[in-house]
Design a protein around this motif. Structure first.
Motif, PDB file in Angstrom:
ATOM      1  N   GLU A 144       0.839  -1.194   0.000  1.00 24.61           N
ATOM      2  CA  GLU A 144       0.000   0.000   0.000  1.00 24.61           C
ATOM      3  C   GLU A 144       0.873   1.244   0.000  1.00 24.61           C
ATOM      4  O   GLU A 144       1.943   1.271   0.611  1.00 24.61           O
ATOM      5  N   ILE A 145       0.392   2.251  -0.718  1.00 23.66           N
ATOM      6  CA  ILE A 145       1.112   3.512  -0.886  1.00 23.66           C
ATOM      7  C   ILE A 145       0.207   4.631  -0.412  1.00 23.66           C
ATOM      8  O   ILE A 145      -0.991   4.660  -0.744  1.00 23.66           O
ATOM      9  N   LYS A 146       0.745   5.557   0.363  1.00 24.67           N
ATOM     10  CA  LYS A 146      -0.031   6.722   0.776  1.00 24.67           C
ATOM     11  C   LYS A 146      -0.075   7.710  -0.389  1.00 24.67           C
ATOM     12  O   LYS A 146       0.947   8.267  -0.792  1.00 24.67           O
ATOM     13  N   ALA A 147      -1.268   7.911  -0.932  1.00 26.82           N
ATOM     14  CA  ALA A 147      -1.413   8.743  -2.123  1.00 26.82           C
ATOM     15  C   ALA A 147      -0.934  10.166  -1.892  1.00 26.82           C
ATOM     16  O   ALA A 147      -0.424  10.823  -2.804  1.00 26.82           O
ATOM     17  N   ALA A 148      -1.081  10.668  -0.661  1.00 31.26           N
ATOM     18  CA  ALA A 148      -0.730  12.064  -0.370  1.00 31.26           C
ATOM     19  C   ALA A 148       0.763  12.324  -0.427  1.00 31.26           C
ATOM     20  O   ALA A 148       1.191  13.485  -0.455  1.00 31.26           O
ATOM     21  N   CYS A 149       1.581  11.264  -0.474  1.00 31.32           N
ATOM     22  CA  CYS A 149       3.036  11.489  -0.479  1.00 31.32           C
ATOM     23  C   CYS A 149       3.576  11.721  -1.884  1.00 31.32           C
ATOM     24  O   CYS A 149       4.787  11.765  -2.074  1.00 31.32           O
ATOM     25  N   ILE A 154       7.405  19.856  -7.738  1.00 30.98           N
ATOM     26  CA  ILE A 154       6.763  21.179  -7.811  1.00 30.98           C
ATOM     27  C   ILE A 154       5.597  21.172  -6.832  1.00 30.98           C
ATOM     28  O   ILE A 154       4.588  20.485  -7.049  1.00 30.98           O
ATOM     29  N   ALA A 155       5.719  21.933  -5.745  1.00 30.49           N
ATOM     30  CA  ALA A 155       4.760  21.872  -4.638  1.00 30.49           C
ATOM     31  C   ALA A 155       3.341  22.218  -5.082  1.00 30.49           C
ATOM     32  O   ALA A 155       2.382  21.555  -4.678  1.00 30.49           O
ATOM     33  N   MET A 156       3.181  23.256  -5.903  1.00 31.16           N
ATOM     34  CA  MET A 156       1.843  23.672  -6.319  1.00 31.16           C
ATOM     35  C   MET A 156       1.169  22.560  -7.132  1.00 31.16           C
ATOM     36  O   MET A 156      -0.016  22.261  -6.940  1.00 31.16           O
ATOM     37  N   ARG A 157       1.929  21.946  -8.011  1.00 27.77           N
ATOM     38  CA  ARG A 157       1.367  20.858  -8.809  1.00 27.77           C
ATOM     39  C   ARG A 157       1.029  19.661  -7.927  1.00 27.77           C
ATOM     40  O   ARG A 157      -0.023  19.027  -8.084  1.00 27.77           O
ATOM     41  N   ASP A 158       1.888  19.355  -6.962  1.00 27.69           N
ATOM     42  CA  ASP A 158       1.622  18.232  -6.068  1.00 27.69           C
ATOM     43  C   ASP A 158       0.335  18.445  -5.277  1.00 27.69           C
ATOM     44  O   ASP A 158      -0.454  17.513  -5.100  1.00 27.69           O
ATOM     45  N   ASP A 159       0.117  19.669  -4.789  1.00 34.33           N
ATOM     46  CA  ASP A 159      -1.112  19.959  -4.048  1.00 34.33           C
ATOM     47  C   ASP A 159      -2.339  19.734  -4.922  1.00 34.33           C
ATOM     48  O   ASP A 159      -3.360  19.216  -4.454  1.00 34.33           O
ATOM     49  N   HIS A 160      -2.234  20.135  -6.180  1.00 35.31           N
ATOM     50  CA  HIS A 160      -3.374  19.955  -7.080  1.00 35.31           C
ATOM     51  C   HIS A 160      -3.595  18.473  -7.386  1.00 35.31           C
ATOM     52  O   HIS A 160      -4.740  17.997  -7.471  1.00 35.31           O
ATOM     53  N   LEU A 161      -2.510  17.726  -7.554  1.00 33.95           N
ATOM     54  CA  LEU A 161      -2.645  16.302  -7.817  1.00 33.95           C
ATOM     55  C   LEU A 161      -3.269  15.562  -6.632  1.00 33.95           C
ATOM     56  O   LEU A 161      -3.910  14.523  -6.812  1.00 33.95           O
ATOM     57  N   ARG A 162      -3.100  16.088  -5.427  1.00 38.06           N
ATOM     58  CA  ARG A 162      -3.713  15.475  -4.243  1.00 38.06           C
ATOM     59  C   ARG A 162      -5.186  15.830  -4.109  1.00 38.06           C
ATOM     60  O   ARG A 162      -5.915  15.170  -3.366  1.00 38.06           O
ATOM     61  N   SER A 163      -5.635  16.848  -4.820  1.00 43.86           N
ATOM     62  CA  SER A 163      -6.990  17.375  -4.645  1.00 43.86           C
ATOM     63  C   SER A 163      -8.034  16.471  -5.282  1.00 43.86           C
ATOM     64  O   SER A 163      -7.727  15.478  -5.946  1.00 43.86           O
ATOM     65  N   ALA A 164      -9.309  16.860  -5.087  1.00 40.83           N
ATOM     66  CA  ALA A 164     -10.431  16.101  -5.662  1.00 40.83           C
ATOM     67  C   ALA A 164     -10.411  16.116  -7.185  1.00 40.83           C
ATOM     68  O   ALA A 164     -11.072  15.287  -7.827  1.00 40.83           O
ATOM     69  N   ASP A 165      -9.676  17.047  -7.799  1.00 42.52           N
ATOM     70  CA  ASP A 165      -9.568  17.083  -9.257  1.00 42.52           C
ATOM     71  C   ASP A 165      -8.806  15.877  -9.793  1.00 42.52           C
ATOM     72  O   ASP A 165      -8.954  15.518 -10.970  1.00 42.52           O
TER      73      ASP A 165
END
Length: 273
Positions: A144-149, A154-165
């Motif tokens: 199992e992998i924690k998706a949030a990691c 690129i921090a801004m892109r990572d935050d968006h990839l973690r989002s509901a989008d």
């Protein structure tokens, strides 16, 4: 029944699925070919009568050649055929539970960008276990992998990839794989079929494994190493292309390659380091 039949086993009397039976005539021309099923049974179509040469092959095993007598009805039988494994280049790990060491394991996802370069995302937080069986083909695994990691650098892109989008890590915090059994493809390579759970979707996939060996570590434990890889289609896991555009990764290919470098430690608990 017409055709040439055989039942293919290994030295431990287990079936050898996907072994290949090839039949040639006296001139060397191929006149029949068939692949063994999960029970090791194999059967060609109807063949010309006479004496022919049958060759049985399977990854990780020495080939076997037999003379086959085919009747006027186009049928014949080779009976039970035992394939002998090629000598192992690396000793297999002892049977038992082996725990994934997250400190020395990582997962990399790679997608093509604009058809000329790649975008890589690293997942550092991976856990799970491999239950090594005897025979090795019956081994199972769970990771199992924690998706949030997710980390693309690129921090801004990572935050968006973690989002509901995109990955929607609040609803789907884990990416998991459950593997059931092994299928040898070479002296130190295997396929582990299983099920991947990602973004609320479950799909059957195959992991291509390369085994690196096992041995003692500096902390009093015993470790084994595996490299695994597979290719996923984004559409299979409801990853929306428009969401990728909004995340700033437009023109990314429809497939994503996963590479896993895994170290496992013998036992159900990791030793202190």
């Amino acid at each position: 029944m017409t055709g040439l039949t055989a039942r293919i086993r290994n030295g431990e009397n287990w079936p050898v699925p996907e072994a290949v039976l090839t039949v040639t005539d006296s001139t060397g021309r191929q006149i029949g070919r068939a692949v063994a099923d999960n029970t090791g049974a194999v059967a060609t179509g109807s063949l010309p009568p006479g004496l022919h040469t049958a060759v049985l092959t399977a990854p990780g095993y020495q080939p076997v050649a037999r003379t086959a007598q085919v009747s006027a009805a186009g049928a014949g039988s080779l009976g039970d055929i035992t394939l002998v494994a090629v000598a192992e280049t690396v000793a297999l790990p002892p049977a038992g539970t082996w725990t994934i060491d997250p400190v020395h394991s990582t997962v990399i996802a790679t997608a093509r960008h604009l058809g000329i370069s790649s975008i890589k995302a690293r997942f550092a937080e991976v856990g799970g276990r491999i239950d090594i069986a005897a025979p090795f083909e019956r081994s199972t695994g769970y990771a199992e992998i924690k998706a949030a990691c997710i980390d693309t650098g690129i921090a801004m892109r990572d935050d968006h990839l973690r989002s509901a989008d995109f990955l929607d890590v609040e609803r789907y915090p884990l990416i998991s794989f459950t593997g059931r059994g092994m299928r040898r493809t070479g002296s130190d390579t295997w396929v582990m079929p299983g099920e991947l759970s990602l973004h609320g979707q479950r799909r059957a996939i195959d992991l291509d494994l390369t085994y690196g060996g096992f041995g003692p570590d500096p902390w009093g434990g015993v470790r084994a190493a595996f490299h695994a890889e597979t290719v996923l289609r984004r559409d299979d896991f409801a990853i929306d292309y428009n969401a990728m555009v909004r995340a700033g990764v437009a023109a990314v290919g429809t497939t994503v390659k996963l590479d896993l470098d895994i170290q496992v430690v013998q036992g159900e608990q990791l030793p202190p380091m």
